[in-house]
Design an enzyme around this catalytic site. Structure first.
Site, PDB file in Angstrom:
ATOM      1  N   HIS A 103     -13.606   9.979  11.362  1.00 30.56           N
ATOM      2  CA  HIS A 103     -12.720  10.555  10.523  1.00 30.56           C
ATOM      3  C   HIS A 103     -11.356   9.868  11.233  1.00 30.56           C
ATOM      4  O   HIS A 103     -11.496   9.430  12.180  1.00 30.56           O
ATOM      5  CB  HIS A 103     -12.729  11.947  10.154  1.00 30.56           C
ATOM      6  CG  HIS A 103     -12.315  13.080  11.894  1.00 30.56           C
ATOM      7  ND1 HIS A 103     -11.371  13.123  11.697  1.00 30.56           N
ATOM      8  CD2 HIS A 103     -13.132  13.211  12.377  1.00 30.56           C
ATOM      9  CE1 HIS A 103     -10.942  13.724  12.968  1.00 30.56           C
ATOM     10  NE2 HIS A 103     -11.902  13.982  13.159  1.00 30.56           N
ATOM     11  N   ASP A 105      -7.325  11.289  10.377  1.00 35.64           N
ATOM     12  CA  ASP A 105      -6.746  12.059   9.874  1.00 35.64           C
ATOM     13  C   ASP A 105      -7.391  12.400  11.476  1.00 35.64           C
ATOM     14  O   ASP A 105      -8.220  12.321  12.323  1.00 35.64           O
ATOM     15  CB  ASP A 105      -7.451  13.082   9.537  1.00 35.64           C
ATOM     16  CG  ASP A 105      -8.293  13.577   9.623  1.00 35.64           C
ATOM     17  OD1 ASP A 105      -9.148  13.434  10.083  1.00 35.64           O
ATOM     18  OD2 ASP A 105      -8.255  15.285   8.726  1.00 35.64           O
ATOM     19  N   ASP A 135     -10.975  12.404  19.909  1.00 34.38           N
ATOM     20  CA  ASP A 135     -10.749  13.095  18.375  1.00 34.38           C
ATOM     21  C   ASP A 135     -10.246  12.598  17.120  1.00 34.38           C
ATOM     22  O   ASP A 135      -9.438  12.536  16.605  1.00 34.38           O
ATOM     23  CB  ASP A 135     -10.870  14.385  18.358  1.00 34.38           C
ATOM     24  CG  ASP A 135     -10.724  14.977  17.314  1.00 34.38           C
ATOM     25  OD1 ASP A 135     -12.024  14.909  16.415  1.00 34.38           O
ATOM     26  OD2 ASP A 135     -10.416  16.649  16.798  1.00 34.38           O
ATOM     27  N   GLU A 169     -11.043  14.885   7.076  1.00 34.46           N
ATOM     28  CA  GLU A 169     -11.865  15.714   7.955  1.00 34.46           C
ATOM     29  C   GLU A 169     -11.198  17.099   8.976  1.00 34.46           C
ATOM     30  O   GLU A 169     -11.848  17.924   8.953  1.00 34.46           O
ATOM     31  CB  GLU A 169     -12.484  14.833   9.281  1.00 34.46           C
ATOM     32  CG  GLU A 169     -14.082  15.364  10.121  1.00 34.46           C
ATOM     33  CD  GLU A 169     -13.433  16.253  10.999  1.00 34.46           C
ATOM     34  OE1 GLU A 169     -14.597  17.250  11.329  1.00 34.46           O
ATOM     35  OE2 GLU A 169     -12.916  17.098  11.479  1.00 34.46           O
ATOM     36  N   GLU A 170     -10.368  17.166   9.255  1.00 35.29           N
ATOM     37  CA  GLU A 170      -9.024  18.584   9.884  1.00 35.29           C
ATOM     38  C   GLU A 170      -9.243  19.153   8.996  1.00 35.29           C
ATOM     39  O   GLU A 170      -7.901  20.245   9.452  1.00 35.29           O
ATOM     40  CB  GLU A 170      -8.278  17.356  10.731  1.00 35.29           C
ATOM     41  CG  GLU A 170      -9.050  16.289  11.940  1.00 35.29           C
ATOM     42  CD  GLU A 170      -9.659  17.115  13.199  1.00 35.29           C
ATOM     43  OE1 GLU A 170      -9.777  18.411  12.922  1.00 35.29           O
ATOM     44  OE2 GLU A 170     -10.033  16.016  13.656  1.00 35.29           O
ATOM     45  N   GLU A 197     -19.767  13.124  15.017  1.00 39.91           N
ATOM     46  CA  GLU A 197     -18.466  12.886  15.885  1.00 39.91           C
ATOM     47  C   GLU A 197     -19.070  13.974  16.539  1.00 39.91           C
ATOM     48  O   GLU A 197     -20.463  14.670  16.462  1.00 39.91           O
ATOM     49  CB  GLU A 197     -17.176  13.704  15.395  1.00 39.91           C
ATOM     50  CG  GLU A 197     -16.537  15.366  15.688  1.00 39.91           C
ATOM     51  CD  GLU A 197     -15.295  15.341  14.964  1.00 39.91           C
ATOM     52  OE1 GLU A 197     -15.398  15.545  13.643  1.00 39.91           O
ATOM     53  OE2 GLU A 197     -14.418  15.315  16.172  1.00 39.91           O
TER      54      GLU A 197
HETATM   55 ZN   LIG Z   1     -13.151  15.303  15.430  1.00 35.02          ZN
END
Ligand SMILES: [Zn+2]
Length: 460
Positions: A103, A105, A135, A169-170, A197
Site C-alpha cells: 500500500h 498510504d 509500513d 489500506e490504512e 504486508e
Molecule cells: Zn501497512
C-alpha cells in the site's frame, strides 16, 4: 524442498547467458534506498474519512515501472486516490500468476514527536527514516527495485507476477484493494496466491534465535455496537429496567469472558515449530494440552502467538445518560471483536449469550479471517529464500492478529501470505515501529529484502 537440489541455472531464469544467477546488481541496492526515501518524502497520510491523496506516490511508482518496460495501469475510484497495477509475463504460461502488493498510504505522524522530520526520508546512521519506512514504503521500494533489476538483466520470473500498489489500506480499503478486487478482477486473472504486508522480518526470540515469522493467516474483524433499551425515568425511583445497568452487566460479561483456545492449522504449526526450537515437544491433540502454559515457556517468542490462539472481544466505548437524576431509556457500547479463522460462528453465538436477552448487538464492521496453507510449495520457497540469505533463519508461520489488503484480494480466491522480507539487528523493535514514532529501516535490511524478494519471485 526441490529448490535446494536445483541445478545452478534455475528454471525460472531465461535470456542470453542465463542472467539472474548472481542476484540483484548494485544499482538495485542503491535504488531501493533512494526509492524508500523518495516515497517517504511524498506525504500520503491517510487521515481516514477519505482524507488522503496517494496520486503522486502512485505516479512515482508508475514512472519507475514504465522505466522497466512495463505498462502500468493507474486506477481511481475517487480522484486522487490512485492505485497502480502492472503485470510481468512469466516464462511458464501454464503456471498460476502471483500477486505482489504494497500500500502507498501511511498513518499520520506528528513532527514534534520525532527525532527527524517524518516526511524527510533522511538517511542517517545507516537507516532510512520516516513515516512508511516499515509500513510499508520499504516493500513498495523493494518491489520496484527488483522488477527494474530484472529489466536490466533480462530476467523473467517463471510465473506471471502482478504488482499492485494500493491506496487506502490504512482506512477502509474502499478506494484501494477493495475497489480493485470488486471492479477490476481482470487485472488479477490467473492469480492464485499473493504476498504482501508484514511477515518475513527478523524476530530475535533470544540472542541466538532468529525467527522469521511468515504471515499465513489473519484474524477476522467484528466491530460491534451494543444497545440496551430500558424504561426511562426519575433517578430516585425503583427501576428494574435500567438501560445503564443492563448494558454495564453485558459489557462486564464480555470483558471478563475467557475465550476458549481454538488452534487453527497455522497457529498450531506456529506453536509446534516454535516450541521445538526451545526443545519442547508438544501434542496439541492431547486432551490435557495447555496452550497458555506452553506460551509462557516460550517467553518473548510466545508474544507472536498469544494474540491469535483464541477469539477476543474488548469493550472500547460506552455511551449513556445526560443527567445524574435521569435514568436514560437507552445505553450503547462498542466492542472490538476479533475471531480466528473458522471462529466466526462461535464468536457470534458467544456474543448472543454474553449480551443476554436485554441487550441487542449488531456488527458495524465485519471482515473475514484468512488462513493460508503452510505446507504449500510457495510457503516452502519463501522459507528457502530467507534461509539462503540468512543461514541462521528459523522460519515459522504466523497468524496476524489484525488485517491487511490480503482480505480484499481473498474475494478473488487469492491465498495471501505476509512476506515483506527484512533482516533486522538485535534490539530493533520492528513491531513497535508500525504506526510508531521514529519509524525507520536499516539500509542493510532493505538490501536483504531485495535479494530475498528477487530470489523468491524468480523461483516461486
Ligand atoms: Zn501497512
Amino acid at each position: 524442498m526441490a529448490d535446494s537440489t536445483r541445478p545452478t541455472t534455475p528454471a525460472g531464469v531465461s535470456g542470453p547467458g542465463a542472467p539472474g544467477n548472481d542476484g540483484p546488481g548494485d544499482q538495485a541496492l542503491d535504488e531501493v534506498v533512494t526509492f524508500t526515501s523518495e516515497l517517504i518524502r511524498i506525504d500520503t497520510t491517510n487521515h481516514g474519512g477519505g482524507d488522503c491523496r496517494e496520486q503522486p506516490a502512485a505516479e512515482y511508482a508508475a514512472e519507475r515501472l514504465t522505466g522497466a518496460g512495463l505498462e502500468p495501469v493507474l486506477l481511481e475510484r475517487t480522484p486522487g486516490r490512485t492505485n497502480v497495477v502492472a503485470r510481468i509475463a512469466g516464462t511458464d504460461p501454464s503456471a498460476d500468476a502471483l500477486l505482489v502488493h504494497g500500500h502507498l498510504d501511511v498513518v499520520p505522524a506528528h513532527p514534534d514527536d520525532w527525532a527527524v522530520h517524518p516526511f524527510s526520508g533522511e538517511i542517517r546512521d545507516g537507516m532510512v527514516w520516516g513515516r512508511g519506512a516499515i509500513d510499508m514504503k520499504n516493500m513498495d521500494a523493494m518491489i520496484l527495485s527488483v522488477v527494474r533489476d530484472w529489466a536490466r538483466r533480462g530476467v523473467r520470473p517463471r510465473r506471471d507476477v502482478v504488482v499492485a500498489f494500493t491506496a487506502d489500506e490504512e482506512a477502509s480499503a474502499v478506494d484501494g484493494s477493495g475497489f480493485l478486487a470488486r471492479h477490476h478482477p481482470e487485472l488479477f486473472e490467473g492469480c492464485t496466491e499473493a504476498i504482501g504486508e508484514s511477515g518475513a522480518f527478523t524476530f530475535h526470540a533470544g540472542p541466538d534465535l532468529a525467527l522469521y515469522p511468515v504471515g499465513a493467516g489473519e484474524r477476522g474483524t467484528g466491530w460491534l455496537k451494543l444497545t440496551a433499551d430500558g424504561r426511562a425515568g426519575h433517578g430516585s425511583k425503583v427501576n428494574r429496567e435500567n438501560a445503564v445497568s443492563r448494558l454495564a452487566a453485558a459489557v462486564a460479561r464480555i470483558g471478563e469472558y475467557r475465550w476458549p483456545v481454538r488452534l487453527t492449522p497455522t497457529v498450531r504449526a506456529a506453536l509446534t515449530e516454535t516450541a521445538a526450537l526451545y526443545g519442547i515437544d508438544i501434542d496439541p491433540d492431547d486432551p490435557d494440552f495447555d496452550a497458555d502454559a506452553i506460551l509462557a515457556k516460550l517467553g518473548h517468542a510466545g508474544a507472536l502467538i498469544e494474540p491469535v490462539i483464541r477469539n477476543s472481544a474488548n469493550p472500547t466505548i460506552l455511551q449513556a445518560g445526560y443527567k445524574v437524576n435521569v435514568i436514560p431509556g437507552t445505553a450503547t457500547a462498542h466492542v472490538d471483536g476479533r475471531f480466528v479463522p473458522g471462529g466466526e460462528e462461535e464468536f457470534t453465538a458467544t456474543m448472543d449469550q454474553l449480551t443476554g436477552p436485554d441487550v441487542d448487538w449488531e456488527f458495524q464492521h465485519r471482515m473475514i479471517a484468512l488462513e493460508a496453507p503452510v505446507d504449500s510449495p510457495t510457503y516452502a520457497r519463501m522459507a528457502e529464500a530467507l534461509k539462503r540469505f540468512d543461514p541462521d533463519a528459523h522460519v515459522v508461520p504466523y497468524c496476524m492478529s489484525g488485517g491487511t489488503d490480503a482480505k480484499q484480494f481473498a474475494r478473488l480466491g487469492i491465498t495471501g501470505y505476509g512476506f515483506s522480507p527484512l533482516q533486522l539487528p538485535i534490539g530493533f523493535d520492528y513491531q513497535a515501529l508500525f504506526h510508531g514514532v521514529d519509524e525507520r529501516v536499516p539500509v542493510t535490511a532493505l538490501h536483504f529484502g531485495v535479494r530475498v524478494l528477487d530470489h523468491f519471485l524468480r523461483h516461486a
